[in-house]
Write a protein that holds these residues in place. Sequence first.
Motif, PDB file in Angstrom:
ATOM      1  N   ALA A 172     -80.847 -31.633 -18.441  1.00  0.00           N
ATOM      2  CA  ALA A 172     -80.816 -33.265 -18.574  1.00  0.00           C
ATOM      3  C   ALA A 172     -82.125 -33.579 -19.096  1.00  0.00           C
ATOM      4  CB  ALA A 172     -80.451 -33.998 -17.248  1.00  0.00           C
ATOM      5  N   LEU A 173     -83.364 -33.095 -18.432  1.00  0.00           N
ATOM      6  CA  LEU A 173     -84.672 -33.509 -18.799  1.00  0.00           C
ATOM      7  C   LEU A 173     -85.208 -33.041 -20.316  1.00  0.00           C
ATOM      8  CD1 LEU A 173     -86.868 -32.446 -15.772  1.00  0.00           C
ATOM      9  CD2 LEU A 173     -86.333 -34.982 -16.457  1.00  0.00           C
ATOM     10  N   LEU A 174     -84.338 -31.858 -20.836  1.00  0.00           N
ATOM     11  CA  LEU A 174     -84.738 -31.467 -22.138  1.00  0.00           C
ATOM     12  C   LEU A 174     -84.032 -32.418 -23.243  1.00  0.00           C
ATOM     13  CD1 LEU A 174     -84.448 -27.400 -21.261  1.00  0.00           C
ATOM     14  CD2 LEU A 174     -86.723 -28.922 -22.031  1.00  0.00           C
ATOM     15  N   ALA A 175     -82.573 -32.772 -22.818  1.00  0.00           N
ATOM     16  CA  ALA A 175     -81.739 -33.536 -23.537  1.00  0.00           C
ATOM     17  C   ALA A 175     -82.468 -34.793 -23.800  1.00  0.00           C
ATOM     18  CB  ALA A 175     -80.454 -33.831 -23.107  1.00  0.00           C
ATOM     19  N   LEU A 176     -83.140 -35.508 -22.648  1.00  0.00           N
ATOM     20  CA  LEU A 176     -83.673 -36.922 -22.628  1.00  0.00           C
ATOM     21  C   LEU A 176     -84.848 -36.573 -23.755  1.00  0.00           C
ATOM     22  CD1 LEU A 176     -83.417 -37.775 -19.075  1.00  0.00           C
ATOM     23  CD2 LEU A 176     -82.261 -39.119 -20.981  1.00  0.00           C
ATOM     24  N   ASP A 177     -85.648 -35.450 -23.515  1.00  0.00           N
ATOM     25  CA  ASP A 177     -86.961 -35.291 -24.292  1.00  0.00           C
ATOM     26  C   ASP A 177     -86.486 -35.109 -25.742  1.00  0.00           C
ATOM     27  OD1 ASP A 177     -89.459 -35.189 -24.727  1.00  0.00           O
ATOM     28  OD2 ASP A 177     -89.731 -32.913 -24.523  1.00  0.00           O
ATOM     29  N   GLY A 186     -82.517 -41.606 -15.860  1.00  0.00           N
ATOM     30  CA  GLY A 186     -82.254 -40.513 -14.769  1.00  0.00           C
ATOM     31  C   GLY A 186     -81.299 -40.871 -14.139  1.00  0.00           C
ATOM     32  N   ASP A 187     -80.305 -41.870 -14.207  1.00  0.00           N
ATOM     33  CA  ASP A 187     -79.081 -42.100 -13.486  1.00  0.00           C
ATOM     34  C   ASP A 187     -78.022 -41.123 -14.099  1.00  0.00           C
ATOM     35  OD1 ASP A 187     -77.324 -42.854 -11.863  1.00  0.00           O
ATOM     36  OD2 ASP A 187     -76.998 -44.813 -13.121  1.00  0.00           O
ATOM     37  N   VAL A 188     -77.164 -40.180 -12.931  1.00  0.00           N
ATOM     38  CA  VAL A 188     -76.354 -39.305 -13.552  1.00  0.00           C
ATOM     39  C   VAL A 188     -75.098 -40.206 -13.232  1.00  0.00           C
ATOM     40  CG1 VAL A 188     -75.030 -37.225 -12.750  1.00  0.00           C
ATOM     41  CG2 VAL A 188     -77.448 -37.596 -12.401  1.00  0.00           C
ATOM     42  N   VAL A 189     -74.417 -40.467 -14.476  1.00  0.00           N
ATOM     43  CA  VAL A 189     -73.214 -41.330 -14.561  1.00  0.00           C
ATOM     44  C   VAL A 189     -71.872 -40.590 -14.536  1.00  0.00           C
ATOM     45  CG1 VAL A 189     -74.460 -43.275 -15.429  1.00  0.00           C
ATOM     46  CG2 VAL A 189     -73.340 -42.026 -16.700  1.00  0.00           C
ATOM     47  N   GLY A 190     -71.913 -39.316 -14.722  1.00  0.00           N
ATOM     48  CA  GLY A 190     -70.907 -38.667 -14.825  1.00  0.00           C
ATOM     49  C   GLY A 190     -71.101 -37.229 -14.598  1.00  0.00           C
ATOM     50  N   HIS A 191     -70.249 -36.473 -13.845  1.00  0.00           N
ATOM     51  CA  HIS A 191     -70.567 -35.161 -13.591  1.00  0.00           C
ATOM     52  C   HIS A 191     -69.307 -34.215 -13.510  1.00  0.00           C
ATOM     53  CE1 HIS A 191     -71.440 -31.557 -10.729  1.00  0.00           C
ATOM     54  NE2 HIS A 191     -72.553 -31.452 -11.475  1.00  0.00           N
ATOM     55  N   GLY A 192     -69.210 -32.877 -13.996  1.00  0.00           N
ATOM     56  CA  GLY A 192     -67.995 -32.394 -14.207  1.00  0.00           C
ATOM     57  C   GLY A 192     -68.372 -30.892 -13.999  1.00  0.00           C
ATOM     58  N   VAL A 193     -67.205 -29.951 -13.589  1.00  0.00           N
ATOM     59  CA  VAL A 193     -67.563 -28.705 -13.312  1.00  0.00           C
ATOM     60  C   VAL A 193     -66.291 -27.853 -13.996  1.00  0.00           C
ATOM     61  CG1 VAL A 193     -67.623 -26.596 -11.558  1.00  0.00           C
ATOM     62  CG2 VAL A 193     -68.330 -29.027 -11.088  1.00  0.00           C
ATOM     63  N   GLY A 194     -66.815 -26.615 -14.690  1.00  0.00           N
ATOM     64  CA  GLY A 194     -65.808 -25.805 -15.180  1.00  0.00           C
ATOM     65  C   GLY A 194     -66.068 -24.318 -14.677  1.00  0.00           C
ATOM     66  N   GLY A 195     -65.155 -23.368 -15.313  1.00  0.00           N
ATOM     67  CA  GLY A 195     -65.269 -21.973 -15.016  1.00  0.00           C
ATOM     68  C   GLY A 195     -66.671 -21.178 -15.388  1.00  0.00           C
ATOM     69  N   PRO A 196     -66.810 -20.199 -14.991  1.00  0.00           N
ATOM     70  CA  PRO A 196     -68.201 -19.283 -15.212  1.00  0.00           C
ATOM     71  C   PRO A 196     -68.489 -19.221 -16.983  1.00  0.00           C
ATOM     72  CG  PRO A 196     -66.499 -17.763 -14.577  1.00  0.00           C
ATOM     73  CD  PRO A 196     -65.975 -19.156 -14.314  1.00  0.00           C
ATOM     74  N   VAL A 249     -87.607 -40.514 -13.366  1.00  0.00           N
ATOM     75  CA  VAL A 249     -86.428 -40.033 -13.926  1.00  0.00           C
ATOM     76  C   VAL A 249     -86.237 -38.668 -13.234  1.00  0.00           C
ATOM     77  CG1 VAL A 249     -85.391 -39.115 -16.133  1.00  0.00           C
ATOM     78  CG2 VAL A 249     -86.926 -40.686 -16.489  1.00  0.00           C
ATOM     79  N   VAL A 250     -87.138 -38.145 -12.871  1.00  0.00           N
ATOM     80  CA  VAL A 250     -86.981 -36.728 -11.848  1.00  0.00           C
ATOM     81  C   VAL A 250     -86.068 -37.203 -10.715  1.00  0.00           C
ATOM     82  CG1 VAL A 250     -88.006 -34.938 -10.746  1.00  0.00           C
ATOM     83  CG2 VAL A 250     -88.760 -35.387 -12.885  1.00  0.00           C
ATOM     84  N   GLN A 251     -86.761 -38.262 -10.024  1.00  0.00           N
ATOM     85  CA  GLN A 251     -86.109 -38.815  -8.643  1.00  0.00           C
ATOM     86  C   GLN A 251     -84.593 -39.295  -8.987  1.00  0.00           C
ATOM     87  OE1 GLN A 251     -87.447 -38.391  -5.800  1.00  0.00           O
ATOM     88  NE2 GLN A 251     -89.171 -37.316  -6.956  1.00  0.00           N
ATOM     89  N   GLY A 252     -84.510 -39.939  -9.928  1.00  0.00           N
ATOM     90  CA  GLY A 252     -83.149 -40.347 -10.324  1.00  0.00           C
ATOM     91  C   GLY A 252     -82.051 -39.040 -10.485  1.00  0.00           C
ATOM     92  N   LEU A 253     -82.678 -37.931 -11.032  1.00  0.00           N
ATOM     93  CA  LEU A 253     -81.960 -36.804 -11.160  1.00  0.00           C
ATOM     94  C   LEU A 253     -81.545 -36.241  -9.985  1.00  0.00           C
ATOM     95  CD1 LEU A 253     -83.423 -35.491 -14.429  1.00  0.00           C
ATOM     96  CD2 LEU A 253     -80.969 -36.372 -14.022  1.00  0.00           C
ATOM     97  N   ARG A 254     -82.496 -36.284  -9.088  1.00  0.00           N
ATOM     98  CA  ARG A 254     -82.522 -35.583  -7.782  1.00  0.00           C
ATOM     99  C   ARG A 254     -81.460 -36.467  -6.817  1.00  0.00           C
ATOM    100  NH1 ARG A 254     -85.930 -32.133  -5.424  1.00  0.00           N
ATOM    101  NH2 ARG A 254     -85.806 -33.291  -3.162  1.00  0.00           N
ATOM    102  N   ARG A 255     -81.464 -37.729  -7.020  1.00  0.00           N
ATOM    103  CA  ARG A 255     -80.709 -38.334  -6.134  1.00  0.00           C
ATOM    104  C   ARG A 255     -79.205 -38.175  -6.698  1.00  0.00           C
ATOM    105  NH1 ARG A 255     -84.478 -42.581  -6.437  1.00  0.00           N
ATOM    106  NH2 ARG A 255     -83.368 -43.168  -8.193  1.00  0.00           N
ATOM    107  N   GLY A 256     -78.949 -38.124  -8.022  1.00  0.00           N
ATOM    108  CA  GLY A 256     -77.623 -37.879  -8.757  1.00  0.00           C
ATOM    109  C   GLY A 256     -77.065 -36.402  -8.492  1.00  0.00           C
TER     110      GLY A 256
END
Length: 343
Positions: free
Chosen positions: A313-318, A24-34, A332-339
Amino acid sequence: MSRYVLAIDGGATASRAAVVSSDGDVVGHGVGGPCMPLLTPEARERVARHVTRAVEGAVARALERTGESPPLPVAAVWAGLTGLDPGADPVGWLHGVLASLATHVRQAGPVRVSSDLDSAVEGALGPRTPGVLVYAGTGSVAVGRDETGHLHRAGGHGYLIDDRGGGFDIGRMALRAVVRAWDGRGPQTALESSVRSALRVSGWDDLRRAVYGAANPKAVIASLAPLVTDAAQRGDTVAQAILRDAAVELAELAVAVLRRLPVGRSDAAVDVRFAGGVFSSDPLRLAFAEAVTDRLSRAHVAPGLLPPLGGAALLALDAAGLLPAPPMAGAVVQGLRRGLTGT
């Protein structure tokens, strides 16, 4: 096998992507347009650029943080996208996006595409957990999940037809209150001065041009919703009534869905989660919780656990077989919340 997955949330405001490890560790995050509706080839090309930018940002940060060498192998990809065209091939479209990123990321497992509501529900309720999500942004919708994983929906019919309790509806009620006050058909309200200031208008002719002449009238009207909260918190009774009515409409969405769920017809407690910008209003949020529990005393009303990107992310892990069974999935949920939310 890779211990990373790629999650994508394509929303109407922005596209977001995250690379997430199996814990659940978010090691990378990115943003794009709508991510507007994928209804035409031109729209699909535009959205592909937006999603590509988000994924590039997420993968670049993941490579930097983990020290992995490109391309980064991912065990599964899950994209929750708004406005899916049932007649299109979104999975094929997403494969095309990933192919354009071959030097950055290597898809080494399943690729899935679903409605953004699927990932919103997964994130709000948690993995395989039954309950109801009420989402209110510009529009409004409620989605319930039963014990078998089936989804049941109410609302979400669009701002021209329904979407009661959403930001557009609240903004429209504010404008209605203002023009009624101007006409002498309704009580005076602090919304008059706040709407004048926000839209830089002095009277009806200016207001008409500001709304009907706008490139995106829907966005202009929805942008007025926070003014209602401000006025309500200053004691304006008209604004308070608008928020109470919106809260009741949103509660009715939850109740309508609960009637279709076995838990809604039993004595068991049920989770009712909420998400979306409208719920940043303290008066509305409190009125919503009260309206829900008035109708269903066993309801536990609380914010969603994770944003839609966390649900993807949960669905991808599943899908990758990396999501542990409860109660270990809670870590895992707690890790995602932090990230993703910093909490």
